[in-house]
Design a protein around this motif. Structure first.
Motif, mmCIF file in Angstrom:
data_model
loop_
_atom_site.group_PDB
_atom_site.id
_atom_site.type_symbol
_atom_site.label_atom_id
_atom_site.label_comp_id
_atom_site.label_asym_id
_atom_site.label_seq_id
_atom_site.Cartn_x
_atom_site.Cartn_y
_atom_site.Cartn_z
ATOM 1 N N CYS A 68 0.896 -1.392 0.194
ATOM 2 C CA CYS A 68 -0.185 0.170 -0.105
ATOM 3 C C CYS A 68 0.821 1.354 0.147
ATOM 4 C CB CYS A 68 -1.162 -0.103 1.719
ATOM 5 S SG CYS A 68 -2.150 -1.237 1.365
ATOM 6 N N GLY A 69 2.065 1.185 -0.339
ATOM 7 C CA GLY A 69 3.200 2.337 -0.152
ATOM 8 C C GLY A 69 3.953 2.833 1.390
ATOM 9 N N TYR A 70 3.480 1.638 2.498
ATOM 10 C CA TYR A 70 3.656 2.220 3.556
ATOM 11 C C TYR A 70 5.291 1.319 3.895
ATOM 12 C CZ TYR A 70 -0.614 3.437 5.250
ATOM 13 O OH TYR A 70 -2.135 4.189 4.799
ATOM 14 N N LYS A 71 6.400 2.441 4.727
ATOM 15 C CA LYS A 71 7.918 2.262 4.075
ATOM 16 C C LYS A 71 8.192 1.886 5.904
ATOM 17 C CE LYS A 71 8.489 3.234 0.534
ATOM 18 N NZ LYS A 71 7.774 1.929 -1.156
ATOM 19 N N ASP A 72 9.275 1.357 6.295
ATOM 20 C CA ASP A 72 9.359 1.255 7.684
ATOM 21 C C ASP A 72 10.836 1.657 8.130
ATOM 22 O OD1 ASP A 72 10.614 -1.104 6.518
ATOM 23 O OD2 ASP A 72 9.042 -2.188 7.806
ATOM 24 N N LYS A 73 11.789 1.888 7.192
ATOM 25 C CA LYS A 73 13.913 2.378 6.967
ATOM 26 C C LYS A 73 13.874 3.369 8.053
ATOM 27 C CE LYS A 73 14.361 -1.010 4.783
ATOM 28 N NZ LYS A 73 14.324 -2.507 4.921
ATOM 29 N N SER A 74 13.085 4.194 8.275
ATOM 30 C CA SER A 74 13.120 5.443 8.908
ATOM 31 C C SER A 74 12.549 5.082 9.953
ATOM 32 C CB SER A 74 13.265 6.852 7.938
ATOM 33 O OG SER A 74 11.417 7.411 8.403
ATOM 34 N N GLU A 75 12.738 6.328 11.198
ATOM 35 C CA GLU A 75 12.039 5.944 12.525
ATOM 36 C C GLU A 75 10.452 6.544 12.303
ATOM 37 O OE1 GLU A 75 12.972 7.757 17.156
ATOM 38 O OE2 GLU A 75 14.213 7.260 15.868
ATOM 39 N N ALA A 76 10.493 7.128 11.789
ATOM 40 C CA ALA A 76 9.494 7.606 11.964
ATOM 41 C C ALA A 76 8.227 7.388 10.913
ATOM 42 C CB ALA A 76 9.249 9.105 11.101
ATOM 43 N N ASP A 77 9.262 6.152 9.645
ATOM 44 C CA ASP A 77 8.277 5.318 8.781
ATOM 45 C C ASP A 77 7.917 4.558 9.726
ATOM 46 O OD1 ASP A 77 8.499 6.837 6.468
ATOM 47 O OD2 ASP A 77 10.049 6.147 5.958
ATOM 48 N N ALA A 78 8.570 4.252 10.682
ATOM 49 C CA ALA A 78 8.437 2.796 11.283
ATOM 50 C C ALA A 78 6.760 2.804 12.392
ATOM 51 C CB ALA A 78 9.864 1.678 12.208
ATOM 52 N N LYS A 79 7.610 4.241 13.261
ATOM 53 C CA LYS A 79 6.065 4.472 13.517
ATOM 54 C C LYS A 79 5.141 3.834 13.051
ATOM 55 C CE LYS A 79 5.223 7.915 17.492
ATOM 56 N NZ LYS A 79 4.062 8.275 17.045
ATOM 57 N N LEU A 80 4.702 5.216 12.063
ATOM 58 C CA LEU A 80 3.607 4.577 11.124
ATOM 59 C C LEU A 80 3.219 3.605 10.650
ATOM 60 C CD1 LEU A 80 1.178 6.583 9.761
ATOM 61 C CD2 LEU A 80 2.620 6.704 8.336
ATOM 62 N N MET A 81 4.293 2.651 10.322
ATOM 63 C CA MET A 81 4.150 1.123 9.748
ATOM 64 C C MET A 81 2.950 0.452 10.894
ATOM 65 S SD MET A 81 3.754 -1.194 7.751
ATOM 66 C CE MET A 81 4.797 -0.921 6.680
ATOM 67 N N ARG A 82 3.785 1.022 12.033
ATOM 68 C CA ARG A 82 3.622 0.133 13.583
ATOM 69 C C ARG A 82 2.239 0.724 14.214
ATOM 70 N NH1 ARG A 82 5.316 -3.999 16.828
ATOM 71 N NH2 ARG A 82 7.092 -4.506 14.620
ATOM 72 N N GLU A 83 2.046 1.399 13.934
ATOM 73 C CA GLU A 83 0.626 2.196 14.284
ATOM 74 C C GLU A 83 -0.904 1.767 13.385
ATOM 75 O OE1 GLU A 83 1.194 6.723 14.041
ATOM 76 O OE2 GLU A 83 2.521 7.152 16.280
ATOM 77 N N LYS A 84 -0.197 1.605 11.765
ATOM 78 C CA LYS A 84 -0.545 1.385 11.631
ATOM 79 C C LYS A 84 -1.429 -0.433 11.837
ATOM 80 C CE LYS A 84 -2.406 4.036 8.203
ATOM 81 N NZ LYS A 84 -4.018 4.154 7.806
ATOM 82 N N GLU A 85 -0.046 -1.348 11.992
ATOM 83 C CA GLU A 85 -0.482 -2.606 12.097
ATOM 84 C C GLU A 85 -1.344 -3.196 13.280
ATOM 85 O OE1 GLU A 85 3.670 -3.669 10.563
ATOM 86 O OE2 GLU A 85 3.488 -3.639 12.849
ATOM 87 N N ASN A 86 -1.062 -2.428 14.351
ATOM 88 C CA ASN A 86 -1.554 -2.365 15.702
ATOM 89 C C ASN A 86 -3.855 -1.635 15.056
ATOM 90 O OD1 ASN A 86 0.118 -3.050 17.301
ATOM 91 N ND2 ASN A 86 0.650 -0.619 17.618
ATOM 92 N N PHE A 87 -3.486 -0.571 14.383
ATOM 93 C CA PHE A 87 -4.627 -0.584 14.380
ATOM 94 C C PHE A 87 -5.826 -1.482 13.436
ATOM 95 C CE2 PHE A 87 -8.061 0.842 11.080
ATOM 96 C CZ PHE A 87 -8.724 1.825 11.535
ATOM 97 N N TYR A 88 -4.982 -1.707 12.071
ATOM 98 C CA TYR A 88 -5.833 -3.278 11.292
ATOM 99 C C TYR A 88 -6.127 -4.631 12.291
ATOM 100 C CZ TYR A 88 -6.431 -0.262 7.647
ATOM 101 O OH TYR A 88 -6.168 1.006 7.151
ATOM 102 N N LEU A 89 -4.498 -4.504 13.231
ATOM 103 C CA LEU A 89 -5.133 -5.804 14.677
ATOM 104 C C LEU A 89 -6.197 -5.721 14.982
ATOM 105 C CD1 LEU A 89 -1.281 -6.444 15.000
ATOM 106 C CD2 LEU A 89 -2.897 -7.924 14.199
ATOM 107 N N ASN A 90 -6.524 -4.430 15.584
ATOM 108 C CA ASN A 90 -7.236 -4.544 16.520
ATOM 109 C C ASN A 90 -8.713 -4.700 15.679
ATOM 110 O OD1 ASN A 90 -6.518 -3.692 18.610
ATOM 111 N ND2 ASN A 90 -6.314 -1.806 18.411
ATOM 112 N N GLU A 91 -8.659 -3.711 14.066
ATOM 113 C CA GLU A 91 -10.013 -4.487 13.324
ATOM 114 C C GLU A 91 -10.658 -6.133 13.301
ATOM 115 O OE1 GLU A 91 -12.388 -2.141 11.843
ATOM 116 O OE2 GLU A 91 -10.711 -1.035 13.491
ATOM 117 N N LEU A 92 -9.011 -6.939 13.414
ATOM 118 C CA LEU A 92 -9.438 -8.717 13.036
ATOM 119 C C LEU A 92 -10.344 -8.832 14.606
ATOM 120 C CD1 LEU A 92 -8.827 -10.661 11.772
ATOM 121 C CD2 LEU A 92 -6.818 -10.826 12.840
ATOM 122 N N ASN A 93 -9.736 -8.374 15.624
ATOM 123 C CA ASN A 93 -10.396 -9.449 17.026
ATOM 124 C C ASN A 93 -11.379 -8.885 17.056
ATOM 125 O OD1 ASN A 93 -7.454 -10.052 17.280
ATOM 126 N ND2 ASN A 93 -6.704 -8.831 17.904
#
Length: 136
Positions: free
Chosen positions: A111-136
């Protein structure tokens, strides 16, 4: 279309639920789903791919080959269930939670998200957490 393939003894117990969840994430991210193949394998299988195609001499939990064009997602996502189990233990979460995090991590890259920089990794983790909550 999302498909699940197995190169080891692992079998995703809830394929339909997970497939529907992935499709939902893709739609929520404003993308279109084409053919996305998940391949579950062991460390050795993924290590060989890592060396051969990425020239990385390390173990990893996921490798994705992204064939997407714009917002139309298409690709192959390889996941080592051995590495996921080790990471779940290290991060003190259950296997299923870590597996789902890795599954959606690959899609978020498409979808276009990166995780190489600290800011990008933070956003990626936030998105992961958001969607993990959607599954549960």
């Amino acid at each position: 279309m999302i498909s699940f393939n197995y190169e080891n003894d692992f079998k995703l117990p809830n394929e339909v639920r997970v497939s529907n969840w992935i499709s939902s994430v893709i739609r929520l991210e404003g993308c279109t789903e084409e053919e996305i193949n998940y391949v579950f394998c062991d460390d050795d299988y993924l290590y060989k791919l890592n060396v051969e195609f990425l020239n990385h001499d390390t173990f990893t939990d996921i490798i994705s080959f992204d064939y997407s064009v714009g917002k139309t997602l298409h690709g192959d996502i390889f996941i080592s269930t051995e590495r996921v189990a080790d990471n779940a233990n290290d991060f003190e979460v259950d296997f299923e939670t870590e597996l789902h995090r890795v599954i959606i991590h690959g899609i978020l890259h498409y979808c276009g998200y990166k995780d190489k920089s600290e800011a990008d990794a933070k956003l990626m983790r936030e998105k992961e957490n958001f969607y993990l909550n959607e599954l549960n």
